[in-house]
Design an enzyme around this catalytic site. Structure first.
Site, PDB file in Angstrom:
ATOM      1  CE  LYS A  15      -2.437  -1.097   3.750  1.00  0.00           C
ATOM      2  NZ  LYS A  15      -1.917  -2.439   4.120  1.00  0.00           N
ATOM      3  NE  ARG A  90      -4.361  -1.620   9.882  1.00  0.00           N
ATOM      4  CZ  ARG A  90      -3.251  -1.014   9.439  1.00  0.00           C
ATOM      5  NH1 ARG A  90      -3.260   0.249   9.128  1.00  0.00           N
ATOM      6  NH2 ARG A  90      -2.146  -1.704   9.300  1.00  0.00           N
ATOM      7  NE  ARG A 124       7.183  -3.030   5.611  1.00  0.00           N
ATOM      8  CZ  ARG A 124       5.870  -2.901   5.731  1.00  0.00           C
ATOM      9  NH1 ARG A 124       5.118  -2.677   4.669  1.00  0.00           N
ATOM     10  NH2 ARG A 124       5.296  -3.032   6.916  1.00  0.00           N
ATOM     11  NE  ARG A 152       6.190  -0.582  10.137  1.00  0.00           N
ATOM     12  CZ  ARG A 152       4.981  -0.633   9.597  1.00  0.00           C
ATOM     13  NH1 ARG A 152       4.777  -0.092   8.410  1.00  0.00           N
ATOM     14  NH2 ARG A 152       3.991  -1.221  10.225  1.00  0.00           N
ATOM     15  NE  ARG A 163       2.098  -5.115  11.169  1.00  0.00           N
ATOM     16  CZ  ARG A 163       3.177  -4.819  10.437  1.00  0.00           C
ATOM     17  NH1 ARG A 163       4.368  -5.308  10.757  1.00  0.00           N
ATOM     18  NH2 ARG A 163       3.053  -4.047   9.390  1.00  0.00           N
TER      19      ARG A 163
HETATM   20  P1  AMP Z   1       0.771   0.302   9.178  1.00  0.00           P
HETATM   21  O1  AMP Z   1       1.952   1.184   9.012  1.00  0.00           O
HETATM   22  O2  AMP Z   1      -0.408   0.737   8.366  1.00  0.00           O
HETATM   23  O3  AMP Z   1       1.113  -1.153   8.953  1.00  0.00           O
HETATM   24  O4  AMP Z   1       0.324   0.418  10.706  1.00  0.00           O
HETATM   25  C1  AMP Z   1       1.192   0.037  11.770  1.00  0.00           C
HETATM   26  C2  AMP Z   1       0.396  -0.185  13.040  1.00  0.00           C
HETATM   27  O5  AMP Z   1      -0.265   1.031  13.412  1.00  0.00           O
HETATM   28  C3  AMP Z   1      -0.728  -1.230  12.922  1.00  0.00           C
HETATM   29  O6  AMP Z   1      -0.258  -2.557  13.126  1.00  0.00           O
HETATM   30  C4  AMP Z   1      -1.673  -0.758  14.039  1.00  0.00           C
HETATM   31  O7  AMP Z   1      -1.173  -1.113  15.320  1.00  0.00           O
HETATM   32  C5  AMP Z   1      -1.566   0.762  13.928  1.00  0.00           C
HETATM   33  N1  AMP Z   1      -2.572   1.319  12.973  1.00  0.00           N
HETATM   34  C6  AMP Z   1      -2.320   1.954  11.792  1.00  0.00           C
HETATM   35  N2  AMP Z   1      -3.458   2.343  11.196  1.00  0.00           N
HETATM   36  C7  AMP Z   1      -4.465   1.927  12.007  1.00  0.00           C
HETATM   37  C8  AMP Z   1      -5.888   2.000  11.919  1.00  0.00           C
HETATM   38  N3  AMP Z   1      -6.516   2.588  10.885  1.00  0.00           N
HETATM   39  N4  AMP Z   1      -6.610   1.446  12.936  1.00  0.00           N
HETATM   40  C9  AMP Z   1      -5.999   0.876  13.992  1.00  0.00           C
HETATM   41  N5  AMP Z   1      -4.671   0.749  14.122  1.00  0.00           N
HETATM   42  C10 AMP Z   1      -3.899   1.279  13.142  1.00  0.00           C
END
Ligand code: AMP
Length: 207
Positions: A15, A90, A124, A152, A163
């Site tokens: 994404k 999400r 990554r 990360r 996740r």
């Molecule tokens: P991402 O970078 O999108 O993979 O997000 C990393 C982490 O941030 C996720 O595993 C969640 O813990 C949190 N997170 C990001 N976006 C959301 C969302 N829309 N709702 C809930 N948690 C989120």
């Protein structure tokens, strides 16, 4: 195109990588809740510290926290003609709240099977100087930047599995929810970065 675009898909679907290309194509700013939370965490704000425990456990941050973050972001002037959401919404409650914040005109679902996700995420790496994302096998970094790349904290196998399970339980049903609204477009996410970008740009061109 008016309205906002949602990039939907499991963690590691690409994404963030595709978001950069869609921003160039549409001029809409990228709104990534993951990036916003990581920024808050690096600044050690109250919100960042609250989110940290969920992020490190591979769980979703509570809806009220995320919805508050998005409401504030959407008040900024560059969001007036819609944005590109990456990693948001999400959950169904997040999507319901979003309906009263902005009009979502298109949802692009990047589809990648579970068995590919762990390799994609564990390999990554990110360039902290410009946010560019690499993969040790699929998108190797140029040698001159390789030494400064970071991984990360939540990109380890154990957290990725958590996740993925949060994705299946809480996020995947949202795909059906958007499908019923008739605005979901699926693309095969397993091709090269350029192939996926081409499929996405076809969808955006025909809208
Ligand atoms: P991402 O970078 O999108 O993979 O997000 C990393 C982490 O941030 C996720 O595993 C969640 O813990 C949190 N997170 C990001 N976006 C959301 C969302 N829309 N709702 C809930 N948690 C989120």
């Amino acid at each position: 195109m008016t309205g906002s675009i949602v990039l939907f898909g499991p963690p590691g679907a690409g994404k963030g990588t595709q978001a950069d290309k869609i921003v160039q194509l549409t001029g809409k700013p990228q709104v990534s809740t993951g990036d916003m939370l990581r920024l808050a965490l690096s600044k050690e704000t109250e919100l960042g510290l609250e989110a940290k425990k969920y992020m490190e456990a591979g769980q979703l941050v509570p809806d009220n926290v995320i919805i508050g973050l998005i409401k504030d972001r959407m008040h900024e002037s560059d969001a007036r003609n819609g944005v590109l959401f990456d990693g948001f919404p999400r959950t169904i409650p997040q999507a319901e709240a979003l309906e009263s914040i902005t009009e979502v005109s298109t949802v692009i679902s990047i589809e990648v099977p579970d068995e590919d996700i762990v390799n994609r995420i564990v390999g990554r790496r990110m360039d902290p100087e410009n946010g560019e994302i690499y993969h040790i096998t699929f998108k190797p970094p140029p040698t001159e930047v390789a030494h400064r790349l970071v991984q990360r904290k939540d990109d380890n196998e154990e957290t990725v599995r958590m996740r993925l399970s949060s994705y299946h339980e809480q996020t995947k049903p949202l795909g059906d929810w958007y499908m019923e609204k008739g605005i979901l477009h699926a693309v095969e996410g397993t091709g090269s970065i350029e192939e996926v970008a081409r499929s996405i740009s076809k969808i955006l061109t025909f809208l």
